[in-house]
Design a protein around this motif. Structure first.
Motif: not given
Length: 120
Positions: A3-5, A7-8
């Motif tokens: 998920k992008p969250e 990864l961030i």
């Protein structure tokens, strides 16, 4: 799939760890430099810029100019804004930047020279 969250979050932690590692490396390097007895002695003294100017005129002005504005060697005007005192001491005593010769003044003379360079 990540998920992008997530990864961030991972990238943020990685960046924070990198910044912390760089900071820690800088602190350790500074402590290592300060362990040098000559540097430690110089840094413990208060220099006299008038005597430092005389030392500069006798040893440095031939290349760096009478007013430290450059000649064969670079201008030293504002040098203390670019280099730390430890870096300046190492530059003077190392002779690692040809054609600058190796020069190791006594600790008080080096403190005086630093004091003069800070006034430029």
């Amino acid at each position: 799939m990540i998920k992008p969250e997530a990864l961030i979050g991972q990238l943020t932690l990685l960046l924070l760890a990198l910044v912390l590692a760089i900071f820690l490396g800088m602190v350790i390097f500074h402590q290592w430099q300060m362990s040098d007895p000559y540097i430690k002695s110089v840094m413990s003294l208060t220099g006299d810029p008038v005597r430092g100017h005389a030392i500069f005129q006798m040893n440095c002005a031939g290349c760096h100019g009478l007013e430290a504005d450059g000649r064969v060697g670079p201008s030293l005007q504002g040098i203390s804004k670019h280099k730390s005192q430890i870096s300046l001491i190492e530059q003077v005593i190392s002779g690692k930047t040809p054609p600058m010769p190796q020069f190791q003044p006594g600790v008080q003379e080096m403190a005086d020279l630093l004091s003069y360079l800070e006034k430029l």
